[in-house]
Design a protein around this motif. Structure first.
Motif, short mmCIF file in Angstrom:
data_model
loop_
_atom_site.label_atom_id
_atom_site.label_comp_id
_atom_site.label_asym_id
_atom_site.label_seq_id
_atom_site.Cartn_x
_atom_site.Cartn_y
_atom_site.Cartn_z
N ARG B 206 0.83 -1.20 0.00
CA ARG B 206 0.00 0.00 0.00
C ARG B 206 0.87 1.26 0.00
O ARG B 206 2.02 1.22 0.43
CB ARG B 206 -0.96 0.00 1.18
N VAL B 207 0.30 2.34 -0.49
CA VAL B 207 1.06 3.60 -0.52
C VAL B 207 0.44 4.67 0.38
O VAL B 207 1.04 5.71 0.61
CB VAL B 207 1.18 4.17 -1.96
N VAL B 208 -0.75 4.38 0.91
CA VAL B 208 -1.44 5.44 1.67
C VAL B 208 -0.77 5.77 3.00
O VAL B 208 -1.13 6.76 3.63
CB VAL B 208 -2.92 5.11 1.98
N ASP B 209 0.18 4.92 3.42
CA ASP B 209 0.79 5.19 4.73
C ASP B 209 1.89 6.25 4.66
O ASP B 209 2.55 6.53 5.65
CB ASP B 209 1.33 3.89 5.35
N TYR B 210 2.08 6.84 3.51
CA TYR B 210 3.14 7.85 3.39
C TYR B 210 2.95 9.00 4.37
O TYR B 210 3.88 9.40 5.07
CB TYR B 210 3.20 8.39 1.95
N GLY B 211 1.72 9.53 4.43
CA GLY B 211 1.45 10.68 5.30
C GLY B 211 1.77 10.39 6.75
O GLY B 211 2.42 11.20 7.44
N GLY B 477 5.11 18.26 -20.27
CA GLY B 477 4.04 17.48 -20.91
C GLY B 477 4.06 16.01 -20.57
O GLY B 477 3.58 15.19 -21.34
N GLY B 478 4.61 15.66 -19.45
CA GLY B 478 4.64 14.25 -19.05
C GLY B 478 3.39 13.87 -18.28
O GLY B 478 2.69 14.72 -17.74
N GLY B 479 3.13 12.59 -18.23
CA GLY B 479 2.02 12.08 -17.43
C GLY B 479 2.54 11.14 -16.37
O GLY B 479 3.75 11.10 -16.12
N SER B 480 1.65 10.39 -15.75
CA SER B 480 2.14 9.46 -14.73
C SER B 480 1.30 8.20 -14.67
O SER B 480 0.20 8.14 -15.24
CB SER B 480 2.19 10.14 -13.37
N LYS B 481 1.84 7.21 -13.97
CA LYS B 481 1.19 5.91 -13.84
C LYS B 481 1.26 5.45 -12.40
O LYS B 481 2.21 5.79 -11.69
CB LYS B 481 2.00 4.87 -14.63
N ASP B 482 0.32 4.62 -12.03
CA ASP B 482 0.41 3.97 -10.73
C ASP B 482 1.53 2.93 -10.80
O ASP B 482 1.77 2.34 -11.84
CB ASP B 482 -0.93 3.29 -10.41
N THR B 483 2.19 2.73 -9.69
CA THR B 483 3.32 1.80 -9.65
C THR B 483 3.08 0.79 -8.54
O THR B 483 2.95 1.17 -7.38
CB THR B 483 4.62 2.58 -9.38
N TRP B 484 3.01 -0.48 -8.92
CA TRP B 484 2.73 -1.53 -7.94
C TRP B 484 4.02 -2.23 -7.55
O TRP B 484 4.70 -2.81 -8.40
CB TRP B 484 1.78 -2.59 -8.52
N VAL B 485 4.32 -2.19 -6.29
CA VAL B 485 5.45 -2.98 -5.79
C VAL B 485 4.86 -4.23 -5.16
O VAL B 485 4.04 -4.14 -4.24
CB VAL B 485 6.27 -2.18 -4.77
N LEU B 486 5.26 -5.39 -5.66
CA LEU B 486 4.65 -6.63 -5.18
C LEU B 486 5.33 -7.13 -3.91
O LEU B 486 6.53 -6.97 -3.72
CB LEU B 486 4.73 -7.70 -6.26
N LYS B 487 4.50 -7.74 -3.06
CA LYS B 487 5.06 -8.34 -1.84
C LYS B 487 5.72 -9.66 -2.22
O LYS B 487 5.35 -10.26 -3.24
CB LYS B 487 3.94 -8.57 -0.83
N SER B 488 6.60 -10.12 -1.37
CA SER B 488 7.33 -11.36 -1.70
C SER B 488 6.39 -12.56 -1.67
O SER B 488 5.38 -12.55 -1.00
CB SER B 488 8.46 -11.59 -0.72
#
Lengths: 331, 488
Positions: B206-211, B477-488
């Motif tokens: 998950r990425v929501v724990d950044y804050g 003019g760049g865009g972005s993508k979601d990035t998934w880091v997989l668990k082991s």
């Protein structure tokens, strides 16, 4: 809470409430005039003047012939007119944007989405046949926003400040609407001495503030001047009455000032004083001189607004510079 | 280049063997890790996918995840271009990235301490003095200042690329005010809504724990003697292009988003103006550039900052996140010394490779650069956001001459690197209504605090939307993508 952000929230509440009253006044006056009982109240010029008086406080010279499209456009979608609905709602949005870290995502999303819909509303469609659709959209939208305020925010100081803005604006707007309709009724009375006291105008007034049905339920009679004014000014249970709004204002200022000593002349003091005056007021005290009563009330409400800013929202005077917006963050 | 895929959404996918394609292997087969995801995408008709894409964009617009474009008479609100095809990074691959970016951030922190104190690394001849003394980002007022808990770069953004050899290389370090993290989280939300059917088939971090982690980091660097630190974010204001991110982070952390005018300094302590009067502030995450934070010490015309803030900072009464003066170490010329810097402070070999870099300040390398402008990327050392970059193979003869003249006029200001083959990733192109390969990079976010370090398991995959373009910055003019880091 930051004083600057509190100020933003207060004004967000005020502008949301103001948008609703403008839309409602425009809608009800325009449409009820279409089948009004006499020539005067059916007259476009008469209705347009009433709308301008309510929206911008402007009394337009009788010699000037108003153009319907212009007036509707100015009050609805003219971004250049500070009293227009589009300008008013955009101010609500800008204030919400400056406080968006404090309000819920759900609330901001509603305000943002509605602001987009207003901005993208075609002015041509609006003046041609969109008056009903547009003004109804605004009243529905403000109801949605109020429900998100109530249902998604903590009921703490943040909430109290927004509600203070909403109720202060409501009491001011309802007072101004009463003023506008009393003045319409007076004009009518001079012209048609023989008719009753203008029940049509009183019905319109009640509809302008969403109170017609409940007033009928309460009095079980056709509205006349006295019952209408009593209901809108002094009924404690009518959610749009001045007395009810003052009660709400008092409730919310208490939340904000609970840790402070209330000093003479502070906002909390002035609110308490005004609310107490209303506690034992009778319609008989007012009806003799309604005009003076209204102008005195407007003055007091304006002073309370200024006091609130002075007591809670003061920030350092910093000139806003234009180049702030070109400063980029590159990393 | 030839087309091989018959699926409607991939009808314009052209293979180019010069680049590493993250979806397809060299023999044009879908890589294992993407198989489930690809199957989902291959089921969509163009119409269905367009509807999905439009809904995702609408949700960004309604949520106000936008930036403003100022025209002559009007302000336009736009969303950052966003692509629904997520990038996937395997556990093992991520492990190396995570260790590598953490190593760099720590080494940079040691380096900054040294630069503003004894300058041992210079005295020992490992990093040349003139790189520091000529850097506009070296802030002499920071000499001898001890930031709380010794942390300078609390937040680092490291930009990586995947080269045609399949390895990651570091393109640059960003340790001033790296931005973009709000889009990592926004992109994730949008992808979850749109691709819920497949998301749960991948075990993604998950990425929501950044804050929450950022707040912990901020609280860990509180000034001495403070028990419960009051933290705030300072923003230049609603007109700033990153305002959405500032308000987003403030909301995530539940702390105040302040402007300069909300703060004042008295007796070297910082206060915010609240509805009940002043409240002391202990830690400030500042999203204002160094030169604007205090008009009495830096730019006098700055109205964004707070007078005497720097004095309070020097006294140790408030912590600034990141510390002023970090820009000296993310300079693109310093970048070339990163392997040596890591070795010197940590006694380790760099885990992530650098892209080979030529210093125009060195005579020999300058002459190589001038002869080979057409084969190199020439970059100014102290610019960011993709400004001032020239990519040799895209230039006309006249433009090459112009680059040569500019570099010759001020060699210290420029470095050059071989044109790297950024990997490509399937990106939906609305004009052709098909996915096409586009170049991507990856920005990671690393946090350093007292006894705490954190790397966001994910990142911002930035994509160059124009065909063949290698510059991915959103300002270009760049865009972005979601990035998934997989668990082991």
């Amino acid at each position: 809470m930051l004083a600057r952000v509190a100020n933003n929230l207060f004004w967000m509440g005020r502008y949301i409430e103001r948008s609703e009253h403008l839309a409602r006044y425009l809608n009800v006056n325009y449409f009820s005039s279409l089948d009004a009982p006499n020539e005067l109240s059916q007259s476009r010029q008469f209705v347009l003047r009433s709308i301008m008086f309510m929206a911008s406080n402007e009394i337009i010279d009788a010699k000037i012939k108003l153009k319907e499209e212009d007036i509707l456009f100015n009050v609805g979608l003219n971004t250049e007119k500070p009293y227009s609905i589009i300008h008013t709602f955009n101010s609500a949005y800008e204030n919400a944007r400056s406080a968006r870290d404090l309000i819920s995502t759900e609330l901001f999303e509603s305000i943002n989405r509605i602001n987009h819909s207003i901005k993208n509303y075609s002015p041509e469609a609006f003046v041609k046949n969109g008056l009903y659709d547009f003004t109804t959209m605004i009243t529905k939208s403000t109801a949605e926003i109020r429900s998100k305020i109530k249902g998604t925010l903590l009921h703490d100081e943040t909430y109290a400040i927004i509600m203070l803005g909403i109720y202060l604006e409501r009491s001011l707007q309802v007072t101004r609407i009463i003023n506008a309709k009393c003045s319409d009724a007076a004009v009518e009375k001079i012209k048609y001495e023989t008719i009753d006291d203008g029940s049509h105008q009183w019905s319109t007034l009640l509809k302008c503030v969403f109170s017609y049905d409940m007033m009928r339920r309460f009095y079980k009679k056709t509205p006349n001047k006295n019952t209408t004014l009593e209901f809108l000014i002094l009924n404690p249970d009518c959610p749009r009455s001045i007395k009810n709004s003052l009660g709400q204002i008092k409730k919310y200022i208490r939340i904000i000032s609970k840790h402070q000593k209330v000093t003479n002349n502070s906002a909390a003091f002035l609110i308490g004083k005004l609310q107490s005056e209303f506690e034992y007021k009778l319609i008989e005290d007012i009806e003799e001189n309604i005009e003076d009563f209204i102008s005195d009330l407007i003055n007091k409400l304006v002073v309370i607004g200024a006091k609130l800013e002075d007591n809670y929202f003061k920030i350092a005077e910093t000139p806003i510079i234009e180049n702030v917006k070109v400063l980029k963050q590159n990393q | 280049m030839k087309k091989t895929i018959k699926l409607p959404l991939f009808s314009s996918y052209e293979f180019d063997s010069k680049f590493y394609d993250e979806l397809f292997s060299k023999n044009k087969e879908v890589r294992d890790i993407y198989k489930t995801l690809f199957k989902l995408f291959s089921q969509y008709s163009v119409k269905e996918f367009n509807a999905l894409n439009d809904r995702a964009k609408e949700s960004f617009f309604n949520l106000g995840i936008t930036f403003q474009v100022y025209g002559e008479n009007s302000v336009q609100e736009k969303i950052f271009p966003f692509d629904l095809f997520p990038r996937i990074i395997e556990h093992k691959e991520w492990d190396t990235i995570e260790k590598g970016v953490l190593q760099r951030s720590k080494a940079l922190n040691h380096f900054l301490w040294d630069l503003y104190h004894d300058q041992k690394i210079i005295k020992q001849g490992i990093v040349p003095l003139d790189l520091i003394s000529s850097s506009e980002n070296f802030i002499s007022q920071m000499k001898g200042v001890d930031p709380p808990e010794g942390i300078y770069n609390h937040i680092s953004g490291t930009d990586l690329i995947k080269h045609s050899d399949g390895n990651y290389y570091v393109l640059e370090d960003n340790i001033r005010c790296p931005s973009g993290v709000s889009y990592v989280i926004g992109n994730r939300t949008a992808v979850k809504h749109a691709l819920f059917g497949v998301f749960n088939k991948y075990n993604t971090h998950r990425v929501v724990d950044y804050g929450a982690n950022l707040l912990e980091i901020m609280e860990s660097v509180k000034p001495k003697g403070v028990d419960n630190p009051v933290c705030v974010i300072i923003t230049p204001g609603v007109y700033n292009s990153a305002y959405y991110e500032h308000s987003f982070l403030a909301k995530q952390m539940g702390i105040d988003l302040v402007e300069g005018r909300d703060l004042f300094v008295e007796n070297d302590f910082v206060y915010k103006r609240t509805i009940y009067g002043p409240t002391k502030v202990d830690v400030i995450y500042r999203r204002i550039d160094d030169l604007f934070i205090d008009p009495l010490v830096f730019r006098a015309d700055s109205l964004l900052g707070v007078p005497n803030l720097f004095s309070a900072y020097k006294k140790g009464n408030v912590c600034l996140v990141n510390a002023p003066g970090t820009g000296v170490a993310d300079d693109k010329a310093i970048y070339t010394y990163m392997p040596e810097i890591i070795k010197y402070y940590l006694d380790e070999d760099a885990i992530l490779s650098n892209v080979h870099t030529y210093h125009c300040s060195r005579e020999k390398e300058l002459s190589y650069v001038l002869e080979n402008v057409d084969k190199l990327v020439v970059k100014p050392v102290d610019e960011s956001g993709g400004y001032g970059i020239s990519i040799g193979n895209k230039l006309t003869k006249e433009e090459i001459q112009k680059v040569k003249d500019t570099v010759k006029a001020n060699p210290r200001k420029y470095i050059a690197q071989p044109i790297m083959s950024l990997s490509t990733h399937p990106t939906y192109i609305e004009e052709t209504q098909s996915f096409e390969p586009r170049h991507v990079d990856l920005r990671t976010f690393t946090l350093l605090g007292k006894d705490k370090e954190y790397v966001l398991k994910g990142g911002l995959s930035r994509v160059a939307l124009r065909k063949g373009n290698l510059v991915v910055n959103s300002s270009q003019g760049g865009g972005s993508k979601d990035t998934w880091v997989l668990k082991s």
